[in-house]
Scaffold this motif. Structure first.
Motif, PDB file in Angstrom:
ATOM      1  N   LEU A   8      -0.654  -6.141 -10.278  1.00  0.00           N
ATOM      2  CA  LEU A   8      -0.006  -6.127  -8.976  1.00  0.00           C
ATOM      3  C   LEU A   8      -1.152  -5.469  -7.994  1.00  0.00           C
ATOM      4  CD1 LEU A   8       3.666  -4.848  -9.757  1.00  0.00           C
ATOM      5  CD2 LEU A   8       2.870  -7.397  -9.127  1.00  0.00           C
ATOM      6  N   GLU A   9      -1.800  -4.614  -8.591  1.00  0.00           N
ATOM      7  CA  GLU A   9      -2.794  -3.990  -7.485  1.00  0.00           C
ATOM      8  C   GLU A   9      -3.913  -4.867  -7.064  1.00  0.00           C
ATOM      9  OE1 GLU A   9      -5.020  -1.144  -5.615  1.00  0.00           O
ATOM     10  OE2 GLU A   9      -3.135  -0.895  -6.567  1.00  0.00           O
ATOM     11  N   ARG A  55      -2.005 -10.354  -4.850  1.00  0.00           N
ATOM     12  CA  ARG A  55      -1.920  -8.976  -4.832  1.00  0.00           C
ATOM     13  C   ARG A  55      -0.145  -8.608  -4.492  1.00  0.00           C
ATOM     14  NH1 ARG A  55      -6.484  -5.756  -1.902  1.00  0.00           N
ATOM     15  NH2 ARG A  55      -5.506  -3.799  -2.906  1.00  0.00           N
ATOM     16  N   ARG A  56       0.281  -7.761  -5.378  1.00  0.00           N
ATOM     17  CA  ARG A  56       1.560  -7.338  -5.065  1.00  0.00           C
ATOM     18  C   ARG A  56       2.635  -8.370  -5.414  1.00  0.00           C
ATOM     19  NH1 ARG A  56       1.879  -2.595  -2.044  1.00  0.00           N
ATOM     20  NH2 ARG A  56       4.045  -3.259  -1.332  1.00  0.00           N
ATOM     21  N   ARG A  57       2.203  -9.384  -6.003  1.00  0.00           N
ATOM     22  CA  ARG A  57       3.112 -10.635  -6.291  1.00  0.00           C
ATOM     23  C   ARG A  57       2.981 -10.986  -7.849  1.00  0.00           C
ATOM     24  NH1 ARG A  57       4.867  -9.223  -2.326  1.00  0.00           N
ATOM     25  NH2 ARG A  57       5.256 -10.182  -0.369  1.00  0.00           N
ATOM     26  N   LEU A  87       3.327  -0.648 -10.840  1.00  0.00           N
ATOM     27  CA  LEU A  87       3.454  -0.967  -9.434  1.00  0.00           C
ATOM     28  C   LEU A  87       1.884  -0.284  -8.955  1.00  0.00           C
ATOM     29  CD1 LEU A  87       6.470   1.023  -8.659  1.00  0.00           C
ATOM     30  CD2 LEU A  87       6.353  -1.623  -8.244  1.00  0.00           C
ATOM     31  N   PRO A  88       1.405  -0.961  -7.848  1.00  0.00           N
ATOM     32  CA  PRO A  88       0.057  -0.651  -7.340  1.00  0.00           C
ATOM     33  C   PRO A  88      -0.166   0.751  -6.949  1.00  0.00           C
ATOM     34  CG  PRO A  88       0.970  -2.105  -5.896  1.00  0.00           C
ATOM     35  CD  PRO A  88       2.054  -1.824  -6.977  1.00  0.00           C
ATOM     36  N   SER A  91      -0.994   1.485  -1.350  1.00  0.00           N
ATOM     37  CA  SER A  91       0.374   1.334  -0.394  1.00  0.00           C
ATOM     38  C   SER A  91       0.073   0.049   0.567  1.00  0.00           C
ATOM     39  CB  SER A  91       0.760   2.611   0.527  1.00  0.00           C
ATOM     40  OG  SER A  91      -0.534   2.346   1.508  1.00  0.00           O
ATOM     41  N   PHE A  92       1.275  -0.460   0.951  1.00  0.00           N
ATOM     42  CA  PHE A  92       1.131  -1.639   1.671  1.00  0.00           C
ATOM     43  C   PHE A  92       0.404  -1.428   3.072  1.00  0.00           C
ATOM     44  CE2 PHE A  92       3.147  -4.498   4.787  1.00  0.00           C
ATOM     45  CZ  PHE A  92       2.553  -5.677   4.333  1.00  0.00           C
ATOM     46  N   GLN A 276       9.041  -6.038  -8.038  1.00  0.00           N
ATOM     47  CA  GLN A 276       9.056  -6.908  -6.968  1.00  0.00           C
ATOM     48  C   GLN A 276      10.011  -6.598  -5.756  1.00  0.00           C
ATOM     49  OE1 GLN A 276       6.738  -9.580  -6.070  1.00  0.00           O
ATOM     50  NE2 GLN A 276       5.980  -8.530  -7.562  1.00  0.00           N
ATOM     51  N   LEU A 279       8.546  -3.340  -4.227  1.00  0.00           N
ATOM     52  CA  LEU A 279       7.315  -3.675  -3.257  1.00  0.00           C
ATOM     53  C   LEU A 279       7.790  -4.345  -2.068  1.00  0.00           C
ATOM     54  CD1 LEU A 279       4.803  -4.982  -6.029  1.00  0.00           C
ATOM     55  CD2 LEU A 279       4.900  -2.695  -4.837  1.00  0.00           C
ATOM     56  N   GLU A 283       7.431  -3.240   2.107  1.00  0.00           N
ATOM     57  CA  GLU A 283       7.220  -4.218   3.151  1.00  0.00           C
ATOM     58  C   GLU A 283       8.050  -3.955   4.192  1.00  0.00           C
ATOM     59  OE1 GLU A 283       5.294  -7.914   2.047  1.00  0.00           O
ATOM     60  OE2 GLU A 283       4.860  -7.371   0.093  1.00  0.00           O
TER      61      GLU A 283
END
Length: 392
Positions: A8-9, A55-57, A87-88, A91-92, A276, A279, A283
Motif C-alpha cells: 500500500l506504500e 498506491r494505497r489500493r 497501512l502506509p 499520509s494522504f 481500504q 485509507l 482521504e
C-alpha cells in the motif's frame, strides 16, 4: 532475480530492473510504465517499472500475473510479493503534496521543451524566408539552362527545411498544451465541484466495502436433491463448515427445503477491506477539510437540499435562469425545453417540446449551481416568464 512487489506504500513495482536491462519490451507490453523516480529497495535493489494508480489500493493481480508469466516465459526468475493489509507510513496529505510538486516539475520541463521547439522551428522558417528573398520575385526555373537542376534541388531543400521548421512549431504547441495542463493540475484537482464529486465517489466506495464486510446472502437447499452441485449427500452443517468462519443460517423453510445462509468474509479479505476503509476514510477527511477551508477562506458556497424550494431560479454557469420543479436529495429537477436557447428564464410555463407541448425536466447536481434567486424575486423581476394562473 526480479521481484514484483505490491504494498500500500509503494504500489506495484518491479525491483531488480533498470532502464537498459533488456526487460523493458517484455514488461511494457503487460501494462507497466517506466519511471526514473522510483525508490530503491534495500534488499531487492533498483526499480524502473510500476503500475499507475496502485498506491494505497489493493493489488491489480491481472497486471502482476501477466507480467510474471511474460518474464518467466523469457527465462527470468520471478518472485511475487503482495501485501494489501499493512497501512502506509506516508499520509494522504503528503502524497497529495507530492502530486502537486511533480505537476510543477512537469510544467517547468514541458515549458522548456515548448520554448526550445518553437525557437528551433522559428529559426528554420526565418532562414528559409531569407533564402527566398535572394531570388528575384517571379523568377522561374530555367528549363534547359545549366543551372536548372541546381535551382530545383535548392528549392526542394528549402521546402524540406520549412516543413521541418513547421513540425518543430507544431511540436512546441503540443508541449505548450501539456505544460498548461500540468499548471492547471492542482487548481483543477482542488476545485470545489471536483472535490465534492470526489467525496461522493469515495463515500460510495466506503459503503460498498461496508456491504461486502456484512457478508453475502445465499439461499441453499437444506437437503441437496441433485448431484450437479458437487456437494450431494453433505449436510447443511458440513457445508457451512467449509465456508469462512462466521457463516451461519439465518432462517430455515423446511417446507420449501430452503435455507437462508449468510456467508461471512474470510479473514484475509476482511483485513484487506478494512485497510481500504481506513485509507478511504483518511482521504474523505482530507477533502472535507479542504472544502471547509474554501468556504472559510474564500467564501465559496456548498449548495444542499436545504438551500432550495420549488419555484426558485438557479444558474449553472451561464446567464440563463432555470426554474426548480422539484428538489431532490442530490439533484435539482429544473424546467427545460427545445426553445430554452431563446429564453433568458426557463420555466415550466414557457418551456416547450419539439411538438409544441410542455417541456421536460433535467436533473442538475448541486455542485453545478452557481447562483440562486428565490421564487418571489423571480416573479417580480421576470413576470412574463410565469403564467398568470401560476398558483405559486
Amino acid at each position: 532475480m526480479l521481484v514484483i512487489s505490491h504494498t500500500l506504500e509503494t504500489g506495484t513495482v518491479v525491483y531488480g530492473t533498470d532502464r537498459n536491462d533488456g526487460t523493458g519490451p517484455i514488461i511494457k507490453k503487460t501494462g507497466f510504465r517506466p519511471s526514473q523516480n522510483l525508490a530503491e529497495h534495500p534488499e531487492y535493489g533498483s526499480a524502473y517499472w510500476y503500475v499507475a494508480s496502485t498506491r494505497r489500493r489493493r493489488a491489480k493481480t491481472d497486471y502482476i500475473d501477466r507480467c510474471a508469466a511474460a518474464l518467466r516465459d523469457a527465462g527470468h526468475q520471478i518472485r511475487v510479493e503482495i501485501d494489501n493489509t499493512t497501512l502506509p507510513t506516508t499520509s494522504f496529505a503528503q502524497l497529495e503534496q507530492e502530486r502537486y510538486e511533480r505537476a510543477e516539475e512537469r510544467a517547468d520541463r514541458f515549458t522548456t521543451f515548448a520554448d526550445n521547439a518553437a525557437a528551433q522551428g522559428t529559426r528554420a522558417i526565418e532562414q528559409v524566408d531569407q533564402d527566398r528573398k535572394q531570388i528575384p520575385l517571379g523568377q522561374p526555373h530555367l528549363i534547359g539552362h545549366h543551372s536548372y537542376n541546381k535551382t530545383v534541388r535548392q528549392e526542394q531543400q528549402r521546402n524540406a527545411r520549412e516543413q521541418r521548421g513547421l513540425e518543430h512549431v507544431r511540436r512546441g504547441r503540443r508541449w505548450r498544451q501539456r505544460a498548461d495542463a500540468a499548471e492547471r493540475f492542482q487548481s483543477g484537482r482542488q476545485a470545489i465541484g471536483t472535490t465534492q464529486r470526489r467525496i461522493e465517489r469515495l463515500e460510495a466506495e466506503i459503503r460498498a466495502h461496508d456491504r461486502f464486510l456484512a457478508g453475502r446472502l445465499e439461499h441453499w437447499e437444506i437437503t441437496i436433491t441433485t448431484g450437479s452441485t458437487g456437494e450431494y449427500g453433505i449436510s447443511l452443517d458440513e457445508r457451512l463448515a467449509r465456508r469462512p468462519p462466521g457463516s451461519h443460517v439465518l432462517s430455515l423453510d423446511e417446507g420449501r427445503n430452503v435455507a437462508e445462509v449468510l456467508i461471512a468474509v474470510g479473514p484475509q479479505a476482511r483485513a484487506e477491506i478494512q485497510a481500504q476503509i481506513t485509507l478511504l476514510t483518511e482521504e474523505v477527511d482530507y477533502w472535507r477539510n479542504h472544502v471547509a477551508a474554501l468556504q472559510a477562506d474564500q467564501g465559496m458556497k456548498v449548495w444542499s437540499k436545504s438551500d432550495f424550494v420549488r419555484g426558485d431560479l438557479i444558474q449553472c454557469g451561464g446567464q440563463r435562469w432555470y426554474e426548480i420543479v422539484r428538489v431532490n436529495p442530490k439533484t435539482l429537477s429544473v424546467a427545460n425545453g427545445v426553445n430554452s436557447v431563446d429564453l433568458k428564464v426557463v420555466t415550466r410555463f414557457n418551456a416547450r417540446s419539439a411538438t409544441g407541448g410542455p417541456g421536460w425536466t433535467d436533473k442538475l447536481p448541486y455542485h453545478q449551481v452557481t447562483d440562486q434567486m428565490d421564487a418571489a424575486e423571480a416573479r417580480t423581476r421576470f413576470p412574463d416568464a410565469f403564467s398568470a394562473a401560476d398558483p405559486a
